[in-house]
Structures are given as C-alpha cells and as structure tokens.
Scaffold this motif. Structure first.
Motif, short mmCIF file in Angstrom:
data_model
loop_
_atom_site.label_atom_id
_atom_site.label_comp_id
_atom_site.label_asym_id
_atom_site.label_seq_id
_atom_site.Cartn_x
_atom_site.Cartn_y
_atom_site.Cartn_z
N ILE A 175 0.85 -1.20 0.00
CA ILE A 175 0.00 0.00 0.00
C ILE A 175 0.88 1.25 0.00
CG2 ILE A 175 -1.67 1.33 1.34
CD1 ILE A 175 -2.77 -1.31 2.43
N LEU A 176 0.75 2.08 -1.02
CA LEU A 176 1.53 3.32 -1.08
C LEU A 176 0.72 4.49 -0.51
CD1 LEU A 176 3.16 3.14 -4.65
CD2 LEU A 176 3.99 2.21 -2.48
N ASP A 211 -3.27 5.47 1.22
CA ASP A 211 -4.50 4.92 1.78
C ASP A 211 -5.09 5.99 2.69
OD1 ASP A 211 -6.54 3.34 2.78
OD2 ASP A 211 -5.23 1.89 3.76
N ASN A 226 7.83 13.06 -3.18
CA ASN A 226 7.59 12.67 -1.80
C ASN A 226 8.65 13.33 -0.93
OD1 ASN A 226 6.68 11.42 0.49
ND2 ASN A 226 6.21 9.52 -0.60
N ASP A 235 8.88 14.27 2.02
CA ASP A 235 9.15 13.65 3.33
C ASP A 235 10.30 12.65 3.28
OD1 ASP A 235 7.16 15.00 4.49
OD2 ASP A 235 5.87 13.29 4.91
N ARG A 236 10.45 11.99 2.13
CA ARG A 236 11.46 10.95 2.02
C ARG A 236 12.83 11.51 1.67
NH1 ARG A 236 8.53 6.55 -1.16
NH2 ARG A 236 6.90 5.89 0.26
N PRO A 239 15.00 14.38 2.98
CA PRO A 239 15.25 15.51 3.87
C PRO A 239 16.16 16.52 3.18
CG PRO A 239 15.79 13.39 4.93
CD PRO A 239 15.57 13.12 3.49
N LYS A 268 0.27 18.31 1.84
CA LYS A 268 0.38 17.84 3.22
C LYS A 268 -1.00 17.75 3.87
CE LYS A 268 3.49 18.66 7.13
NZ LYS A 268 4.71 19.33 7.58
N ARG A 281 -3.30 14.62 2.74
CA ARG A 281 -3.07 13.35 3.44
C ARG A 281 -4.00 13.15 4.61
NH1 ARG A 281 3.10 12.62 5.16
NH2 ARG A 281 2.79 10.38 4.97
N PHE A 282 -4.41 14.25 5.24
CA PHE A 282 -5.25 14.16 6.43
C PHE A 282 -6.70 14.51 6.13
CE2 PHE A 282 -0.89 14.89 7.70
CZ PHE A 282 -0.70 13.85 8.60
N LEU A 313 -0.88 5.85 8.59
CA LEU A 313 -2.11 6.46 8.09
C LEU A 313 -3.01 5.41 7.45
CD1 LEU A 313 -1.04 9.90 6.57
CD2 LEU A 313 -2.09 9.42 8.78
N SER A 314 -2.41 4.45 6.76
CA SER A 314 -3.20 3.40 6.12
C SER A 314 -3.92 2.55 7.18
CB SER A 314 -2.30 2.53 5.26
OG SER A 314 -3.02 1.45 4.71
N THR A 347 -6.77 4.56 8.49
CA THR A 347 -7.83 4.59 7.47
C THR A 347 -8.62 3.29 7.48
OG1 THR A 347 -6.48 6.03 6.07
CG2 THR A 347 -8.26 4.84 4.99
#
Lengths: 480, 480
Positions: A164-165, A167, A232, A234-235, A237, A459, A462-463, B280-281, B284
């Motif tokens: 899962i990438l 979700d 991405n 976040d990945r 820095p 960002k 995502r939420f 997060l997945s 969810t």
C-alpha cells in the motif's frame, strides 16, 4: 512483500513520462475513443413510476433500493452561521459506508504505470470515462455478500498481494452527499498481473495529458490522483539541497515556465506565506467559528421542493433535481437497470486563483461550510458554484467570481470541463479553471480565505482537509 | 508581532530546566499546597430537588441549565461493530461548542515559562489543581455575551498581542461527552504581562515534575501539554545529523537511561516499525472497518438506568452516575452555585505498554471506538477502563490488562494518579501507568493495535488523532 524505500522521485519520473511501454498517447486516445463509441449502452430519463427495485418509502417518501443497499435519497434541514444563506432544506444522498477507490501501480523499466479502466457510468455526458482500477463498496470488500466481486479487488484487501503506497479517507461532494467518504488507495504490485478488457496501463504524464482534455478522466480517478504527491518530499530531507533536486531540474529543462512554478510550489515548505503551524491554526479557528447543524428529515417534508412525475426539484430556483433513468445495453446480453441520479442543468465552476508570493506560487483557498461536510469546514477552491452561468447574472455572486469572467488568455493556466461521478450525477459538469494573477496585484482576502503553497495543500490532503472540488483541480496539473 | 523562527529546541530547553527565575520547585509546591489548603470552598452532594438554575426538561427529563448555556445531560443509543458490547444506552454530556484551553508562554533569559493557574473545580478530590492560563467557552471568546471575560483571554483572541505557537482541535472523553472538542492553544507573549493572584510561571521541567506526583496538574493542562513537542523536528531537517542533536545529548548526559529512550523515540521517524504512510493506512482501515451509530434519546428513556433523588445511575453495574453538588465559598464574599457532575466511584486505569523495537521505544496503541468519538475511531492507550478494580475481578477483561497487574518495579516507567476535569467529573481518577516490556518479549497484537514511536504519536496529535486518555499519558514524560 517488498517494503524497501524508494528515492522519493518515483511519481515525478512517471509524471515526466509521456512515452509508454505499451502504447503512445495517441494510440491510447484512439483506444479510449473506440471504447466510448463502441459502448452499447442507452440511458434515458423515465418517470418515477417505471422504477424497478427502487421505491419511495411510504410515509417519508425517502427514495430507497429494495435491498436496502446502494444509497438512499432523503431530506436534510440545514442551519449554519456561514455564508449568505444560513437556513434551508434540500434532498441529499445518504450512503454512510466507506467504499474503496483504488488504483494499482506497477513499475515497468523503472517507471510507474497506473492501471485505469474505461468504464460506463449512466450519468456521464459521454457515458465512458477513465475510472480507477477499482471502485468497491464496503459490502464488496468486507465480503458480507457472496456477489460477484469487482476485478482486481483482492490487490486492495489482501496485503500479501501488494504494497500500500497511499491509503487515505477522502470526502465526496458536501453539497450533495451527507458526510460521505471513501478510502482513496494506490497499491503497488510486483508480480505480473493480467490486463483485463477495458483496462490500460498509463503513466502519470499520460493521465495528466488526458486531464488537459474535457471529460476523459472521471471524478473518482481525479480524487485518487490528487493524493499522489509530485515529489515525496518527506522521504528526501533537505530536498532543495539534495542531488534529487538537481535531477528534477535537469528533467524539467525543456518544460514550460508554468510547469517549473508548479514544481517549485509543490516542494516549497519554506517560502510559504504561512508556516504550517499557522495553517493548522487558521483551520482550527475556522472550525471553531463556523457552526453547522444538519438534521435528517423525510424527503416529502423538504420545503420549497416538489415532486413531479419525472423529478424532485426546487420550486423556483435552478438547483439540481432528482431524476430516474433506465440503462440498457444494446448488445445480445440482456443488461438493464433503473436508478436515481442527481441532475444538474447548468455548468458549474471550480476555480483557483494562484499568485506568486515570496517567489513561490500560492493558491487562494477557501474555508467553506457545506451541508454534508464531514467536519463542518473543508478547504475549497477560491470559487465553486454549481450553477455558474446563472450566478454570473445574479446579485448573489460569490467573492472572486470576477477573476473567472473573461480572463485574459495569458492568465489561464488551466481550463477544461470535467464531470462529477456518473454513478450519482447526471450530466453534472464543472469548468475547472486556474487563473494566475500578477505578483503585484493586491487582493483583499476575507478571513475564511488564505494563500497556501501546493506543498502545504499536499500535506493537508493526506489528512483529508481538502474537499473533492479542490482535489479535482489539484489532480490536473501537468509538468509537461 | 514577531514571527522569527527559533532553533526548534525551545521546548527541550524548558523541559530540561528545573531551576526557575521566580521560584524553585519546592517553593512552587509550598505555594500550591497553600492555595489548596487556603481555598474556602465546600462542595457537597445534594438531592436534585435542591438544584438552582438547573432543571429536568418536562418530557425528556434531559438535564439543562435555565439559560440554555453551559452543557446538558441527555441520553444516547449506541450501535457499533466494535468490541464485546455492541449495543447499549447511556447518559452523555452534550456541549457542542468548541472552547479554548490555552497556555501563555514567555521567554525569560532564554527559557520558555508557562503561565499556570491554581484553580478550584468542584469535582477535584483535592479541589485545587493546576489549570491552563485560560479555559474559555465559545461565548466568551466570540463576545456574544457581555459577561466578565476570563483573565488573559485577550492573548488568545487578539493576534496583535501574541504569537500562536500551537492551535489544535482536540477531543474530550469519548465515553462521557458527545463529540466534544476544544481548541488547545499555546501562545507566546513578548511584552511583560501581569501575574494575577493564583497564577504562576513554571518551566516545562517543573510542570513535568509536578506530573510525577498525584493530582496536581489537571486534565485540561495535560491535554494542552501533550501538544507541545519535545523537539520541533520539522524545524530541524536532518535533526539526527545536526548540531542541535549534539546539543541535546550534551544536555542529557546526566539524565536517566529512560529519559534518553523517550528522547530517542520522540525524534525517531526512521527506525519505526511502520512508515508514516503505513500508520495512516492502518488508521484509514480502522475507520473504514468499524462502524458507530449514535442516536440522541431522551434521558428518561435510557434503558437500564434509573433516577433516584440523588443520582441517575445504572441499575446493576458500577458505571458512573449523574449527581448534583452545591458549591459554597466560606469567605465573606457570597459565592454559591449548584451543578450536575458525573461521579465515578472506582479508580480507572490508563496504561501504555512500551517496548524497544529496532532499538527505539514504541508505544502499543489501540484503535478504539467510543460512543462520543468525533470520527468513530481514536487512538487510545493500550488499556483504558474507568472501573479498573471491578474489571480486574471480571471475566470481561480488556486485552493486555495483565501487564498492569502487579508489574515488577523495574518495568514501571511511570505510575501516578491523575484526575479527569473537575468541572464535569466528581472524584474521577485514573491510574496513569507506563509499563516497559523486554525487547525479546513476543506480544501478539490484535488488528486494532499497533506499535508507534513517540515521534509518530506527536505527528498524529497535531491532527487530532489521539484521544484524551493517550494525551494524558503522553503529557507526563519527564526528561529529567
């Protein structure tokens, strides 16, 4: 299942790829147009009395399916302290289940491809559009019923078959659904999988190219696509100082200045007008100030709306109406059903104003209360109205509408017509538009609007903070 | 107002500071104990018939204030597919407004101090506890009424007077309130401000020291304190390789191994069991699988509950009850009022199991459905039950309870008794406990539990995913 991290540029590479292992963009277009032309479906409006399996409940006149499944149409009474109109009643779609909208991705020769489906939905103006790999209801994926499962569903429910990438829970139209959400998923498969009829592998670059044209990519697809980050960050820095950044710039050397600005906005957390803490504080304040009270009422009691033989409609205003359609497949296989749809007569408008601030493109976002909002306030485009042409003539114009009236050609970054989901909406189309204003253009911004970078919006996505209309617009940027 | 960024270690420095510009910890304790002892309030349980300004609504017997303000107590009917008991009815507190719980911070000689208040609440076992600078209702801060405003409120509502550092919507007890949330705020002031009677400046180190003792820091304070990150890792890209990291290690050279482990868990996004996307997945999926349907019903209709002269209580089980209290100030100033409270007879338990995974401390978190949950599922401690001693004897024991029964001394990282908010709850105390299990201890984890680092929990707190019980525990770590 593999769980190794990638270099964070996977989706970027796919976005920059218009050549395809399997077919070039024009071959895809021909394939898609053939699917659209060869579909044998006929959709016609029928009077409610011809409903099969759908019925109006005796006392309430709520519209339901005989199995109790699918969705129902009922009434709501709305009270809010937001906006000009603060009290009204309307019909609404009730479908409390959380479904899955999912796209399978697989890497071929280093590039991510996405498995899309050419799918008929009765409400589409052109019947066939490109949908995600899977659209599943909760009873599908929890296996409550023994019915036929959607193709490829197992890749979203069986964790041994995919990684899962993405979700995320995302909302549907808050003006038409009551608190409806779906799981938006992207899963990566590693083994070879069959490509069923009507399915096709496309790169993100090809999908975005299709999004620059009218009514090819459906709303469910756009909702999922919006959750896919360009980078991405976040990945990686310190991305701006990293070699990944140089790689991206090199890839983009021949792209338009506009594509480069979108890219910079997508990676920019530093030069934003507001810090992310300030953004969260603004959202918190909006959710604290605005109130929304929604009570479910019988459909027959909704004031100002009336029942006719063919529709449930507002007595005086050009809102949506509830209609019945019959769907028939013209081929030998006998497929036929009836269902309700929400019909929109008028083209809507979804528009973002963007502007450079501190050298970075910012989007003017509205904190908006809609009756079906999951949590009172969602982040909406600068302007969204479902009856654009009517509103233009009216005195009750939403703020910033004038920017989208006869804009000069150079300011238009994006302008296409896209459809809302054809399984619920009949011929509901919105002009999707992004207008850039000059850096020195001073725009007075009401308290419930603010300027955010694309990185901040991603960002927040995502939420689940962005409504489906903002996500539709954000899904549409091309970097090519 | 200043908007300059800091080095991200501000809160860390304050956490490591036990010496105070104004008073040392023992002087604070003496001050606090004097406040507690000198308070002149008397609280007594009274029969409902002596209620003043509160009344039972005629048909529903819902309990309301005569002004329609404050809160009401009504009934709910609950249906869920979570847990052993899936259908029940109970009384609940209805208070739909979003209030403010806010703490003012100010830097003195480079260290953040927090303005706390020694405040009487009628439900506290010791009457006086340390509360945030401000507890305000929405009518306070939107100035709907012309009543007396809480002291210092203007620093939270007037953006020219402070810089907002933290501003998040956080939930209250989902077992007792229906979808209640508050704005949890921390604002920084730069100008000198008066310190009113009953207020005191404390460092985070001092507050956490007070949290290692029973019933000093109230629940509202703990809720706000939980939102304050140990390190603002977002502001220090590549923190682990930065000079800030070395500064922290140097500061912590004399602290306990446990403090160092908490610190590493608070900054660790890389060595976590799950990536943040996977977290997060999982959330969810939990929100998709679990269903919660709550219907408000008249209090008089709540099955299995009965009204007596002094309380509304469960007919057979040792749940909470609704009681009435009279509050009187014994000094010459005549202050007196009556109000309802929810009384708990039994000590509750809130407990996290923590364990090193990949060398980093992880917390065993439960995805839990509570009837008043804002969004069906919240992240709860490993174990939370409001009637701990009863449950120990019962056959319906929640998972993992055995870890908190007679734990060996070395495994207890934290164990204190803390109170729930004394403005709504009467003598409701929970044992707050953190138990560390050995790295090689294989623990089977049900689907609705997972292991998260403190850094991941802090990231989730910003978006309101943790329930108040988890936050209470997380607020309590000391690095000293």
């Amino acid at each position: 299942m593999k769980n190794s991290d990638t270099n964070g540029l996977d989706f970027f590479y796919s976005l920059m790829t218009l050549e395809n292992e399997f077919q070039d963009f024009n071959t895809f277009l021909s394939w898609f147009n053939a699917k659209a032309q060869n579909n044998k479906f006929i959709v016609e409006e029928i009077p409610f009395e011809f409903f099969d399996s759908w019925y109006f409940e005796h006392e309430t006149k709520n519209l339901r399916h005989s199995t109790g499944k699918f969705f129902s149409i009922e009434g709501i009474n709305v009270n809010t302290n937001f906006g000009l109109k603060q009290k009204w009643e309307q019909p609404v779609i009730i479908q409390p289940e959380i479904g899955i909208l999912g796209i399978i991705t697989k890497v071929f020769k280093g590039i991510h491809y996405f498995l899309m489906q050419a799918k008929m939905e009765p409400g589409n103006v052109n019947l066939v559009q490109l949908s995600p790999t899977v659209q599943a209801t909760k009873s599908n994926y929890t296996k409550v019923h023994n019915g036929k499962l959607p193709k490829y569903l197992e890749y979203f429910t069986d964790s041994s078959r995919s990684k899962i990438l993405i979700d995320q829970l995302q909302t549907e139209q808050g003006g038409r659904f009551l608190k409806k959400r779906n799981r938006n998923m992207v899963v990566q498969v590693y083994d070879s999988i069959p490509v069923e009829e009507d399915f096709v592998w496309l790169t993100l670059g090809q999908i975005r190219m299709a999004l620059s044209m009218d009514n090819i990519v459906n709303m469910d697809s756009r909702s999922v696509l919006a959750t896919i980050p360009i980078i991405n960050v976040d990945r990686i820095p310190g991305f701006i100082n990293s070699s990944s950044y140089s790689i991206c710039l090199e890839f983009m050397r021949n792209t338009s200045p506009y594509a480069k600005e979108i890219f910079e906005s997508a990676i920019s957390m530093e030069n934003s007008l507001l810090s992310f803490d300030q953004v969260l504080s603004w959202i918190t304040k909006m959710k604290s100030i605005y109130e929304l009270s929604v009570t479910r009422i019988p459909l027959c009691n909704v004031v100002d709306w009336c029942f006719t033989d063919y529709s449930i409609k507002h007595e005086s205003k050009p809102f949506f109406s509830v209609i019945a359609v019959k769907v028939q497949a013209g081929n030998r296989e006998v497929i036929q059903w009836t269902q309700p749809l929400l019909k929109e007569n008028n083209l809507g408008l979804l528009g973002f104003i963007v502007k450079k601030i501190n050298g970075v493109l910012h989007f003017l976002v509205q904190a908006k209360v809609e009756p079906g909002s999951f949590d009172t306030v969602d982040l909406a485009p600068t302007v969204s109205c479902s009856n654009y042409s009517q509103v233009l003539k009216s005195s009750e114009r939403p703020p910033f509408l004038e920017f989208f009236e006869n804009p000069i050609r150079e300011s238009i970054l994006f302008s296409t017509i896209q459809s809302e989901e054809g399984g619920r909406f009949f011929h509901f189309q919105n002009l999707n538009m992004i207008i850039q204003v000059e850096e020195d253009n001073v725009i007075e911004v009401p308290d419930n609007y603010t300027w955010l970078t694309l990185a901040q919006l991603m960002k927040l996505i995502r939420f689940g903070f962005l409504n489906i209309e903002s996500r539709s617009l954000i899904s549409s940027f091309s970097l090519l």
